[in-house]
Write an enzyme that holds these catalytic residues in place. Structure first.
Site, PDB file in Angstrom:
ATOM      1  N   HIS A 180      -6.877  17.850  22.360  1.00  0.00           N
ATOM      2  CA  HIS A 180      -7.938  16.933  22.814  1.00  0.00           C
ATOM      3  C   HIS A 180      -8.761  17.553  23.930  1.00  0.00           C
ATOM      4  O   HIS A 180      -8.425  18.598  24.500  1.00  0.00           O
ATOM      5  CB  HIS A 180      -7.333  15.598  23.250  1.00  0.00           C
ATOM      6  CG  HIS A 180      -6.416  15.661  24.427  1.00  0.00           C
ATOM      7  ND1 HIS A 180      -6.867  15.711  25.729  1.00  0.00           N
ATOM      8  CD2 HIS A 180      -5.060  15.667  24.520  1.00  0.00           C
ATOM      9  CE1 HIS A 180      -5.839  15.728  26.563  1.00  0.00           C
ATOM     10  NE2 HIS A 180      -4.728  15.717  25.843  1.00  0.00           N
ATOM     11  N   CYS A 196       0.432  18.004  25.412  1.00  0.00           N
ATOM     12  CA  CYS A 196      -0.750  18.134  24.566  1.00  0.00           C
ATOM     13  C   CYS A 196      -1.479  19.450  24.834  1.00  0.00           C
ATOM     14  O   CYS A 196      -1.286  20.088  25.862  1.00  0.00           O
ATOM     15  CB  CYS A 196      -1.691  16.960  24.797  1.00  0.00           C
ATOM     16  SG  CYS A 196      -1.072  15.391  24.138  1.00  0.00           S
TER      17      CYS A 196
END
Length: 232
Positions: A180, A196
């Site tokens: 992301h 992440c």
């Protein structure tokens, strides 16, 4: 013949000679200046064509090696469209045709929160909601309002997922790990997230347009020591 008188004379001369030796000059070492980071490419400028403004990446923070750029593909065994994350070097590669790859700077998971393995890009979202996993909320109670049960955090400025998110699944199940945007420039290329893979928003938008649902995502294991950084 070497008498006591001659010994004293020689000793005095030696002492006098020692006293008159020149004092070495003090050497002052100047610190080696850091090479300035050249101006960023135009594609890292502000973007006002999105639903929410994307600020320009600040100058002088992101090393040139972490800029988005086309390079020779270091993983020739992988087919075009494959995404490979190299956490120890802070790179994300998107394999292209003709032996080339697009390389992006990436922030990755710090020790105890990192994840590695092969996953599938299940789907992508523009300006996604951030739904905090319950185990993260248990570690950080201040995030409880943003859990799945509470509907998550609205998209926009301040949302840690940034402008785009790619959702990774393994054996049909959500890994809870994402690729992301929202990475702060000073954390790019470092292992500081809670698992992440984080990109600059400008790069997350670019990758979103190129990556295909169903693509293979291969996250290499990290051998680097942990660093201190944000939760997400």
């Amino acid at each position: 013949m070497f008498t006591r008188r001659s010994f004293l004379a020689v000793g005095s001369a030696a002492a006098l000679s020692a006293c008159t030796q020149p004092v070495p000059e003090t050497v002052t070492r100047q610190p080696v200046p850091l090479e300035p980071i050249p101006p960023l490419p135009a594609f890292y400028g502000a973007n006002f064509d999105e639903p929410y403004p994307v600020p320009a990446v600040p100058e002088g923070v992101v090393p040139e090696r972490l800029w988005r750029q086309q390079v020779e593909n270091p993983y020739p065994q992988e087919i075009p469209g494959t995404i490979i994350v190299d956490p120890d070097n802070g790179y994300l590669y998107l394999v292209e045709a003709d032996g080339m790859a697009l390389r992006y700077g990436a922030g990755t998971g710090r020790q105890a929160f990192s994840w590695s393995g092969v996953a599938k890009l299940q789907f992508k979202r523009k300006w996604p909601r951030w739904k905090v996993p319950q185990e993260m909320a248990e570690r950080h109670p201040e995030l409880e309002p943003y859990t799945v049960a509470n509907g998550g955090m609205d998209p926009g400025p301040g949302n840690p997922l940034g402008a785009r998110a790619l959702y990774l699944y393994q054996n049909g199940e959500d890994t809870l790990y994402r690729i992301h945007g929202g990475c702060e420039a000073q954390h790019l290329g470092k292992a500081v997230s809670s698992g992440c893979v984080r990109l600059l928003d400008q790069d997350a938008i670019d990758l979103y347009e190129r990556a295909q649902d169903g693509a293979k995502v291969w996250v290499l294991p990290s051998l680097a020591p942990p660093e201190i950084g944000p939760l997400y």
